[in-house]
Design a protein around this motif. Structure first.
Motif, PDB file in Angstrom:
ATOM      1  N   GLY A 349     -34.976  -1.172 -46.351  1.00 37.13           N
ATOM      2  CA  GLY A 349     -36.400  -1.413 -46.438  1.00 37.13           C
ATOM      3  C   GLY A 349     -37.153  -0.491 -47.372  1.00 37.13           C
ATOM      4  O   GLY A 349     -38.381  -0.588 -47.487  1.00 37.13           O
ATOM      5  N   GLY A 350     -36.435   0.414 -48.052  1.00 36.78           N
ATOM      6  CA  GLY A 350     -37.093   1.351 -48.960  1.00 36.78           C
ATOM      7  C   GLY A 350     -37.377   0.725 -50.314  1.00 36.78           C
ATOM      8  O   GLY A 350     -37.112  -0.461 -50.553  1.00 36.78           O
ATOM      9  N   PRO A 351     -37.900   1.531 -51.255  1.00 37.59           N
ATOM     10  CA  PRO A 351     -38.197   1.015 -52.595  1.00 37.59           C
ATOM     11  C   PRO A 351     -36.930   0.527 -53.304  1.00 37.59           C
ATOM     12  O   PRO A 351     -35.835   1.050 -53.075  1.00 37.59           O
ATOM     13  CB  PRO A 351     -38.800   2.228 -53.318  1.00 37.59           C
ATOM     14  N   VAL A 352     -37.112  -0.442 -54.176  1.00 32.93           N
ATOM     15  CA  VAL A 352     -35.978  -0.983 -54.936  1.00 32.93           C
ATOM     16  C   VAL A 352     -35.599  -0.034 -56.068  1.00 32.93           C
ATOM     17  O   VAL A 352     -34.422   0.249 -56.290  1.00 32.93           O
ATOM     18  CB  VAL A 352     -36.326  -2.380 -55.498  1.00 32.93           C
ATOM     19  N   PHE A 353     -36.597   0.485 -56.779  1.00 28.08           N
ATOM     20  CA  PHE A 353     -36.347   1.314 -57.955  1.00 28.08           C
ATOM     21  C   PHE A 353     -36.565   2.795 -57.643  1.00 28.08           C
ATOM     22  O   PHE A 353     -37.396   3.155 -56.791  1.00 28.08           O
ATOM     23  CB  PHE A 353     -37.252   0.894 -59.119  1.00 28.08           C
TER      24      PHE A 353
END
Length: 514
Positions: A349-353
């Motif tokens: 669920g964290g950032p993709v980049f």
């Protein structure tokens, strides 16, 4: 007037050796494998060029006996078979490959010089054929020429690459190598031996070393470099005889050997023509062939070393290649980028980049993009990990752990195949990075650099580079710096293509990726 008998005997022996060499000396093992490689390359070039030209003719003009016409000097010549022109192109191409020293054993298996020569010769042949066809008013099909030369050039480069792989495999098995005898100061000899051991597999096999000054031979019976011992011999005896006893074909005078010019000349005169050779090291390390030139001035063989610089046309060519390749790459792998982004997002669920400030061209700071492969609190846990774990491979500047607890389960697979670095294509497209270049460092790493390391910032950092195709995270800090500086100071377009080709193998093998 009486003639000194010793001097006369030496002169007669030297003259006799020269006469024997003119009659054709018995081939040494080194001569044997050199002729073997040159012969195989010549045969390979013949097959490749012939197939490329004839198959292109068949594909473009069919199997029929098509004729061409020419109107030189306003006199029309008709009914000449197309195969005549084809055979002429093949003959000119093969002759140019020989005249252009593309099979010189001194460049085989080394840097990109061999590939550059093959590509340059092929381009010149294309220009010559085009001019002859234009001024001779020969009706050569343009499509045939446009197809034949690129296909033939690519086929030649692939063929040379395959032969290079074979030659390197022979070096790994201790075959087809040149036995060298190195003379100089202890520091200069150790530096050369160390570099040859690092550059494994090397075409040179060090059989012995010696002090340049026989009266100060205080090294002992051997010297040890990177765990290997090399015998130390004396130069008090005849150098040529010493080399023959050791089985050495090449004498290397290391940079800083401090020998008088007269002594160097005497040594070169004593060597057996066509059997033994003298190589003088300039003492300058990390210089590519494109920056070197020998300038004989007043009988002095001066080695000219050009300062590292990328000309405006070279910069334009590199930037154009980066824009075209990165743009096409983003379009072609867009489904893969979307899939990886979705997997990273769903994993925790964290950032993709992951965006991080790196130092690039001229010391400017830019934001580098990667797919996130670590937990979101990775930076906060870094200080704690540095205290708990020592850096691998004795690397005090780069913190790399083979089993980093901050890496996510998905991140391990992304890192293994370098998929986490794919978003850097956008950095290439916006001009902050290049496809090939030195490793982009962090600001905290740059603050620990020695002064000479800053030379790497004369070019843009790259997604891949010599550091990646030569070990990646397995490299020590010193080796990483050496590869980055060598690239920055000796950049060529052909070298970039070679690194990109080797990158695919390194990524698939996932060696040194963690």
């Amino acid at each position: 007037m009486a003639i000194d008998a010793t001097w006369y005997t030496k002169l007669r022996r030297s003259t006799q050796t020269s006469e024997d060499s003119l009659r054709g000396p018995a081939a040494t093992p080194e001569h044997t494998w050199q002729w073997l490689i040159s012969g195989r390359l010549a045969a390979s070039d013949f097959v490749v060029v012939t197939l490329a030209v004839f198959l292109t003719q068949i594909a473009w003009l069919g199997w029929g006996t098509t004729d061409l016409t020419a109107t030189p000097w306003r006199q029309q010549i008709a009914g000449v078979p197309y195969y005549v022109a084809t055979c002429g192109i093949i003959l000119v191409w093969l002759t140019a490959l020989s005249v252009g020293n593309t099979r010189d054993v001194k460049i085989l298996g080394s840097d990109s010089t061999e590939y550059s020569r093959v590509a340059s010769v092929s381009m010149h042949v294309f220009g010559i054929v085009a001019m002859v066809a234009y001024f001779g008013r020969i009706d050569l099909a343009r499509g045939f020429m446009v197809m034949a030369f690129p296909i033939g050039t690519i086929a030649l480069l692939v063929s040379r690459w395959l032969w290079r792989k074979w030659l390197i495999s022979q070096w790994r098995q201790q075959r087809m190598r040149t036995n060298v005898f190195i003379v100089g100061t202890q520091e200069s000899v150790t530096a050369i031996v160390d570099r040859l051991l690092v550059a494994r597999p090397s075409p040179f096999n060090v059989v012995a070393v010696a002090a340049a000054d026989p009266h100060q031979d205080l090294w002992g019976d051997s010297i040890t470099v990177r765990g290997r011992s090399f015998p130390v011999v004396s130069l008090k005896t005849d150098v040529s005889s010493q080399m023959q006893r050791l089985g050495a074909n090449t004498l290397v005078l290391a940079g800083g050997h401090m020998m008088p010019a007269r002594r160097v000349s005497e040594i070169s005169w004593s060597l057996q023509p066509n059997r033994q050779r003298l190589v003088v090291s300039s003492g300058v390390m990390g210089v590519g062939a494109t920056r070197l030139a020998v300038r004989p001035v007043a009988g002095l063989p001066l080695v000219q070393v050009e300062p590292p610089a990328i000309t405006r046309p070279q910069h334009l060519a590199k930037r154009s290649f980066d824009v075209i390749a990165s743009g096409l790459g983003i379009i072609l792998i867009s489904p893969l980028l979307a899939t990886i982004a979705l997997i990273v997002k769903l994993s925790d669920g964290g950032p993709v980049f992951f965006k991080q400030e790196r130092v690039g061209l001229g010391g400017t700071v830019f934001k580098m993009y990667k797919f996130r492969s670590m937990h979101v609190d990775a930076e906060q846990r870094l200080i704690e990990l540095k205290k708990k774990y020592p850096a691998d491979a004795g690397n005090s500047t780069l913190f790399k752990l083979k089993d980093d607890p901050r890496v996510t389960r998905v991140g391990k697979y992304l890192r293994r195949y370098s998929l986490d670095e794919l978003p850097q294509l956008f950095n290439v497209l916006n001009g902050t990075m290049s496809l090939v270049g030195p490793r982009p460092p962090l600001m905290r790493e740059v603050k620990t650099y020695d002064r000479h390391v800053y030379r790497k910032f004369i070019v843009k950092p790259g997604i891949t580079g010599l550091w990646q195709v030569n070990g990646r995270s397995n490299l020590s800090w010193e080796d990483s710096v050496r590869f980055d500086l060598y690239y920055a100071e000796n950049w060529t377009m052909m070298g970039d293509l070679q690194i990109l080709f080797r990158t695919f193998k390194a990524v698939v093998g996932s060696d040194g990726a963690y």
